[in-house]
Design an enzyme around this catalytic site. Structure first.
Site, PDB file in Angstrom:
ATOM      1  N   CYS A  66       6.483  43.856 -10.227  1.00 37.98           N
ATOM      2  CA  CYS A  66       6.058  44.145 -11.737  1.00 37.98           C
ATOM      3  C   CYS A  66       4.796  43.352 -11.936  1.00 37.98           C
ATOM      4  O   CYS A  66       4.944  42.203 -12.332  1.00 37.98           O
ATOM      5  CB  CYS A  66       7.057  43.961 -12.782  1.00 37.98           C
ATOM      6  SG  CYS A  66       6.289  44.321 -14.379  1.00 37.98           S
ATOM      7  N   CYS A 103       4.203  42.261 -15.527  1.00 37.16           N
ATOM      8  CA  CYS A 103       5.159  41.066 -15.870  1.00 37.16           C
ATOM      9  C   CYS A 103       4.597  39.905 -15.431  1.00 37.16           C
ATOM     10  O   CYS A 103       4.459  38.855 -16.045  1.00 37.16           O
ATOM     11  CB  CYS A 103       6.556  41.349 -15.353  1.00 37.16           C
ATOM     12  SG  CYS A 103       7.332  42.964 -15.781  1.00 37.16           S
ATOM     13  N   ASP A 104       4.261  39.878 -14.168  1.00 37.48           N
ATOM     14  CA  ASP A 104       4.010  38.547 -13.537  1.00 37.48           C
ATOM     15  C   ASP A 104       2.636  38.270 -13.058  1.00 37.48           C
ATOM     16  O   ASP A 104       2.402  37.117 -12.512  1.00 37.48           O
ATOM     17  CB  ASP A 104       4.965  38.438 -12.195  1.00 37.48           C
ATOM     18  CG  ASP A 104       6.352  38.445 -12.638  1.00 37.48           C
ATOM     19  OD1 ASP A 104       6.704  37.990 -13.570  1.00 37.48           O
ATOM     20  OD2 ASP A 104       7.149  39.109 -11.657  1.00 37.48           O
TER      21      ASP A 104
END
Ligand code: NDP
Length: 312
Positions: free
Chosen positions: A135, A138-139
């Site tokens: 992701c 997300c990261d």
């Protein structure tokens, strides 16, 4: 412990717990079957910085704990267990848990999520959360001015490569074929981005690094006379080879799209089965974000409440 309910929620990610909060507050006394991996994909996410309401960020497991506590506060009946079969032939619907208990439900909200696909390399698990992620949204933030790779040639891979290019110093796009499957507009954006280098006809055979990820072993033109093995140095390795929706138990019982995601009608969360609703990644092949899943969980509970008002 009653095994009849106005609303049964299958799944316990942000969609399932948000549906539980709304359904409980609407006096639907929902039962939530939390599934094999309670909390879903957020349980393997380290820091969540884009869920509104947490200005300093929160870990995925802590966010799930908060959502779960909020559902419990309104007396949602949370049960561990795995739904093993469903019978949608007549209402109330019968849902079997752990091949043992049958719950009869007037409405059902399916929130079983999706599972990011991985290549299946042992090294992916070794470096998960330490350089390997599925992701970018997300990261990606943790790779400012670093070198990363994205695997895949579809719209998700292109989108993630472009997103990462706005943060990282360099982005490799590792594509197993000689072309991108993504839409033309995405392809053009990727081709025109000077930070992105596309490695066509390339597959990953392994990852390396002392404690955290330091690079990948790649093969170009695998199985041909031009086969070439080489390494690239990397700080991050992102998988974008699609998600598998967790719909195997619903196959043949509810309408799915060509990728196996549950189809919902128009702007609602209604499926083709009256009184059965779907929320979160199991019905969302487009956004796949925790906050979107939570919003869909809210909509599903409101749709279920309205359905009961109109049908009883
Ligand atoms: P796709 O299935 O479209 O693409 C998956 C990509 O991963 C393909 O390039 C595929 O390669 C590659 N792949 C699959 N398995 C492997 C493997 N084992 N090793 C290496 N590469 C692999 O998935 P997406 O998640 O990209 O998209 C899903 C759907 O969502 C699509 O319909 C897409 O259009 C849509 N979408 C739309 C967006 C938008 O409109 N903004 C954004 C994101 C997604 P190959 O081509 O060789 O099969």
């Amino acid at each position: 412990m009653s095994n009849t309910t106005k609303c049964l929620i299958i799944g316990s990610g942000p969609a399932g717990y948000t549906a539980a909060i709304y359904a409980s507050r609407a006096n639907m006394h929902p039962i939530v079957i939390e599934g094999p991996a309670p909390g879903g994909q957020l349980m393997t996410t380290t820091e969540v910085e884009n869920f509104p309401g947490y200005p300093n960020g929160i870990t995925g497991p802590n966010l799930i704990e908060d959502l779960r506590s909020q559902a419990q506060r309104f007396n949602a009946d949370l049960r561990s267990g795995l739904v093993t079969s469903v019978d949608f032939s007549s209402r109330p619907y019968a849902v079997t848990v752990d091949n043992r208990d049958t719950i009869m439900a007037d409405t059902i909200i399916i929130a079983t999520g999706a599972t990011a696909r991985y290549l299946g390399l042992e090294d992916e698990q070794k470096y998960l959360g330490m350089g390997v992620s599925a992701c970018a949204t997300c990261d990606g933030f943790f790779y400012r001015n670093r070198t990363v790779a994205v695997v895949g040639g579809g719209d998700t891979a292109c989108e993630e490569a472009l997103y990462l290019a706005s943060i990282a110093e360099k982005v490799y796009l590792i594509v197993r074929k000689s072309f991108l499957r993504a839409s033309k507009v995405m392809q053009t954006r990727v081709f025109e981005n000077p930070k992105i280098q596309i490695l066509f006809n390339t597959t990953t055979e392994g990852l390396f690094g002392q404690d955290t990820l330091e690079g990948a072993h790649l093969i170009e033109n695998v199985g041909t006379s031009k086969e070439d093995h080489f390494d690239i140095n990397l700080d991050g390795f992102f998988l974008a080879i699609g998600h598998t929706p967790n719909t195997s138990i619903f196959g043949g019982k509810i309408d799915l799209d060509e990728n196996g995601f549950i189809k919902t009608a128009g702007e609602t969360t209604a499926t083709n089965i009256p009184g059965v609703f779907a929320a979160g990644d199991v019905a969302d092949n487009r956004y796949q974000q925790a906050v979107v899943a939570a919003g869909m969980g809210c909509r599903a509970a409101l749709d279920a409440e309205r359905f009961l008002l109109e049908n009883e």
